[in-house]
Design a protein around this motif. Structure first.
Motif, PDB file in Angstrom:
ATOM      1  N   UNK A  88     127.403  16.014  91.659  1.00 22.28           N
ATOM      2  CA  UNK A  88     128.283  16.567  92.680  1.00 22.28           C
ATOM      3  C   UNK A  88     129.692  16.707  92.125  1.00 22.28           C
ATOM      4  N   UNK A  89     130.447  17.619  92.701  1.00 22.10           N
ATOM      5  CA  UNK A  89     131.827  17.851  92.255  1.00 22.10           C
ATOM      6  C   UNK A  89     132.741  17.926  93.474  1.00 22.10           C
ATOM      7  N   UNK A  90     134.005  17.640  93.250  1.00 22.72           N
ATOM      8  CA  UNK A  90     134.985  17.759  94.316  1.00 22.72           C
ATOM      9  C   UNK A  90     135.676  16.454  94.609  1.00 22.72           C
ATOM     10  N   UNK A  96     136.047  18.167 103.918  1.00 20.05           N
ATOM     11  CA  UNK A  96     134.800  18.908 104.127  1.00 20.05           C
ATOM     12  C   UNK A  96     133.867  18.668 102.942  1.00 20.05           C
ATOM     13  N   UNK A  97     132.614  18.341 103.252  1.00 24.93           N
ATOM     14  CA  UNK A  97     131.572  18.194 102.233  1.00 24.93           C
ATOM     15  C   UNK A  97     130.513  19.256 102.482  1.00 24.93           C
ATOM     16  N   UNK A 126     134.049  29.955 101.998  1.00 26.76           N
ATOM     17  CA  UNK A 126     135.083  28.918 102.066  1.00 26.76           C
ATOM     18  C   UNK A 126     136.467  29.535 102.250  1.00 26.76           C
ATOM     19  N   UNK A 127     136.713  30.625 101.539  1.00 25.20           N
ATOM     20  CA  UNK A 127     138.014  31.285 101.665  1.00 25.20           C
ATOM     21  C   UNK A 127     138.240  31.775 103.079  1.00 25.20           C
ATOM     22  N   UNK A 133     136.791  26.006  96.633  1.00 21.43           N
ATOM     23  CA  UNK A 133     135.760  25.101  96.141  1.00 21.43           C
ATOM     24  C   UNK A 133     136.362  23.780  95.641  1.00 21.43           C
ATOM     25  N   UNK A 134     137.556  23.837  95.112  1.00 20.27           N
ATOM     26  CA  UNK A 134     138.198  22.622  94.596  1.00 20.27           C
ATOM     27  C   UNK A 134     138.559  21.638  95.701  1.00 20.27           C
ATOM     28  N   UNK A 135     138.587  22.117  96.946  1.00 18.18           N
ATOM     29  CA  UNK A 135     138.979  21.255  98.064  1.00 18.18           C
ATOM     30  C   UNK A 135     137.802  20.593  98.758  1.00 18.18           C
TER      31      UNK A 135
END
Length: 260
Positions: A88-90, A96-97, A126-127, A133-135
């Protein structure tokens, strides 16, 4: 006159022999003399074979960094599967997951979840709700892609337990489940029945509630189930419904714009 002289002794003897045979007697004499007055030897009952103890799955790490390392270890259900294990990343404290079913077919080559067309659509989704995606914290129920992209029924329960533990470590305010397998893993229901409402998930106990959830309590995550991007690519008409899901996901957290 004595006994009836008309008895067929041959048939009578044969009938008696047949009866003894049915009773289990298969010989008239032993090889050695038998003392019929000797007490029979005690019956020896063999002891039961020892039962192997049931080994419970090892405890999962309670720190996110340790858990992510453990997720690709030999102790997880996917350990013997072929392919690349994708972590997983982030952010560890993401608001938000996002949870998907498994890596896409080409994700292993890129070394990241949703790296292809599905990922590009996810970025647009997401936008549309003011995120990048980084958030978000992006994870999958399966760290590796299973055969034919379908999770085997015999490992569903364990993977569900692992995914719920993962959510508890992140403790997001909102959780977006993308696809049928992700919905079953967390909500225990098919996507079709899960869509259309905000579910409550206690990320400390792993219990899911029905109906609406505020997501404001420290131990509660608001959960929305929606279509996986790969499904939206195949069925673009469903994007309107997916936009409703995204609006529900962010309601009360931030303002949002329409899906592009």
């Amino acid at each position: 006159m004595g006994a009836d002289q008309t008895i067929d002794w041959r048939n009578t003897a044969a009938s008696a022999l047949d009866w003894w045979h049915e009773a289990g007697v298969d010989t008239l004499v032993d090889d050695v003399p038998r003392d019929w007055f000797t007490a029979p030897e005690p019956l020896v009952v063999p002891s039961a074979a020892p039962v192997a103890p049931v080994v419970a799955p090892s405890a999962m790490p309670t720190l996110l960094a340790d858990f992510l390392a453990w997720r690709s270890s030999a102790e997880v259900p996917e350990a013997d599967w072929s392919g690349v294990s994708l972590a997983a990343v982030g952010p560890a404290d993401a608001t938000v997951m996002v949870l998907v079913d498994c890596p896409d077919r080409d994700d292993g080559d890129a070394g990241a979840l949703l790296s292809g067309a599905s990922g590009r659509l996810l970025d647009k989704m997401l936008a549309a709700i003011g995120l990048t995606r980084d958030e978000v914290h992006l994870a999958a129920v399966c760290a590796k892609r299973p055969t034919a992209g379908r999770i085997q029924s015999e490992v569903e329960a364990r993977l569900s337990e692992i995914a719920k533990h993962h959510i508890g470590l992140v403790a997001p305010k909102r959780l977006l489940l993308l696809g049928n397998a992700a919905s079953r893993a967390i909500l225990g229901t098919e996507l079709q029945g899960a869509r259309g409402r905000l579910h409550g998930f206690n990320h400390k106990t792993g219990e899911t509630g029905s109906g609406s959830a505020s997501g404001e309590a420290s131990s509660e995550t608001g959960v929305v189930a929606s279509f996986h991007p790969r499904f939206l690519i195949e069925k673009p008409a469903a994007k309107a419904e997916a936009w409703k899901d995204l609006q529900m996901l962010m309601r009360g957290l931030t303002s949002q714009e329409g899906v592009r």
